[in-house]
Design an enzyme around this catalytic site. Sequence first.
Site, mmCIF file in Angstrom:
data_model
loop_
_atom_site.group_PDB
_atom_site.id
_atom_site.type_symbol
_atom_site.label_atom_id
_atom_site.label_comp_id
_atom_site.label_asym_id
_atom_site.label_seq_id
_atom_site.Cartn_x
_atom_site.Cartn_y
_atom_site.Cartn_z
ATOM 1 N N ARG A 70 0.892 -1.172 -0.043
ATOM 2 C CA ARG A 70 0.039 0.120 -0.280
ATOM 3 C C ARG A 70 0.945 1.363 -0.014
ATOM 4 N NH1 ARG A 70 -2.792 -3.763 1.809
ATOM 5 N NH2 ARG A 70 -0.845 -4.240 2.797
ATOM 6 N N THR A 71 1.670 1.309 0.848
ATOM 7 C CA THR A 71 2.282 2.562 1.020
ATOM 8 C C THR A 71 3.244 3.011 -0.208
ATOM 9 O OG1 THR A 71 2.693 2.166 3.410
ATOM 10 C CG2 THR A 71 3.918 4.124 2.834
ATOM 11 N N LYS A 98 25.554 -6.046 -1.141
ATOM 12 C CA LYS A 98 27.148 -6.020 -1.391
ATOM 13 C C LYS A 98 27.767 -5.234 -0.387
ATOM 14 C CE LYS A 98 26.734 -5.901 -6.558
ATOM 15 N NZ LYS A 98 27.005 -5.066 -7.720
ATOM 16 N N ARG A 120 11.254 3.689 3.794
ATOM 17 C CA ARG A 120 10.856 2.978 4.850
ATOM 18 C C ARG A 120 12.170 2.060 5.198
ATOM 19 N NH1 ARG A 120 5.710 -1.095 4.644
ATOM 20 N NH2 ARG A 120 4.887 0.913 5.294
ATOM 21 N N HIS A 148 5.077 5.863 11.637
ATOM 22 C CA HIS A 148 4.421 5.700 10.258
ATOM 23 C C HIS A 148 3.456 6.871 10.073
ATOM 24 C CE1 HIS A 148 3.284 4.270 6.526
ATOM 25 N NE2 HIS A 148 3.000 2.899 6.774
HETATM 26 C C1 NCD Z 1 1.799 -1.259 8.203
HETATM 27 C C2 NCD Z 1 3.261 -0.988 8.204
HETATM 28 O O1 NCD Z 1 4.211 -1.467 7.659
HETATM 29 O O2 NCD Z 1 3.851 -0.267 9.229
HETATM 30 N N1 NCD Z 1 1.421 -1.401 6.958
HETATM 31 C C3 NCD Z 1 1.118 -0.409 6.014
HETATM 32 O O3 NCD Z 1 2.105 0.470 5.820
HETATM 33 N N2 NCD Z 1 -0.091 -0.059 5.743
HETATM 34 C C4 NCD Z 1 1.419 -2.137 9.096
HETATM 35 C C5 NCD Z 1 1.948 -3.536 9.158
HETATM 36 O O4 NCD Z 1 2.997 -3.981 8.461
HETATM 37 O O5 NCD Z 1 1.172 -4.527 9.926
#
Ligand code: NCD
Length: 316
Positions: A70-71, A98, A120, A148
């Site tokens: 999703r993100t 590497k 991320r 997040h």
């Molecule tokens: C979450 C995350 O990656 O922190 N998902 C997201 O970004 N929508 C939650 C999760 O991984 O459970």
Amino acid sequence: MPRTTLDVPHAPGYAAPPAMRHLLGIEGWRRDELESLLDRAKAHLPGAPDTTHLLRGKVVANLFFEDSTRTRTSFHMAAKGLGASVLNWTHTGSSVSKGETLLDTARNIEATGPVAIVMRHRSSGAPHLVAKHVKCAVINAGDGTHEHPSQALLDAFTLRQRWGSLDGRTVLIVGDVLHSRVARSNLHCLKALGAQVVMCGPPTLMPPGLESLGAEVTYNLDAVLPRADAVMCLRVQLERQEQAFLPSTREYARLFGLNAAREERMKAGAVVMHPGPINRGVELAPAVADGARSVILEQVSNGVAVRRAILEVCTA
Ligand code: NCD
């Protein structure tokens, strides 16, 4: 939080959100700042005036050291909606294997010329470190178990769309709070917007200190469920657990899973949320995830508008 508030011109007719250089977390945001960003996101909903001039000719780099559906796609769609090109970098197939360091990777991506890095990483604080070493905007798309921010903003946006205001509303966050950056960012965001936040989960998955951040803590889902205006289920994050925090996922589902019987005991009009990915049948029964109370796909759709607003104000 390293964030600068500036006066910048915005499209006429919309409230001007604070301009940010980086979005690293929600902690420390004032209510009016959150509201102005969430108001701005309305200007990016489907059907709103074209915004492809805002980042035309610019590049947004997605730098994902952890998996994401999703993100990553949402930031991709958001950047495209502002007219930007998107560089989609993922750790698999990269020189991370590497031994290239985080800062070398980030600096090299920056050298290709993006206006923003959306990143991320599995380590809490990784985007904060990168933000100190690059000149472009850094947007935290999830750092370890820390924050997040864009998820919390899209969750708040979805609730405001339903309720107008979050004042006096109760949001119940259920599950693996210990490992959840979504829970932490949501706690800061929901509290700042006037909601009451109740956190519920097995004692082994509840971090200490939640009360001092303003949450009410309970281990009894059935007792608290009828009070909630929204129930946000969290995934049990087995990949972050170095030790056994749960006897079994079946036991977890029995005590903390939102199933049809529990759903019936929710308030009239109360909604079900989940940031995804869902462990169907563990924290959320399929019938509830896909049922009438679920706003899970609205969260995903709203994520694009909210992330457009984030990219807009970070690169202004
Ligand atoms: C979450 C995350 O990656 O922190 N998902 C997201 O970004 N929508 C939650 C999760 O991984 O459970």
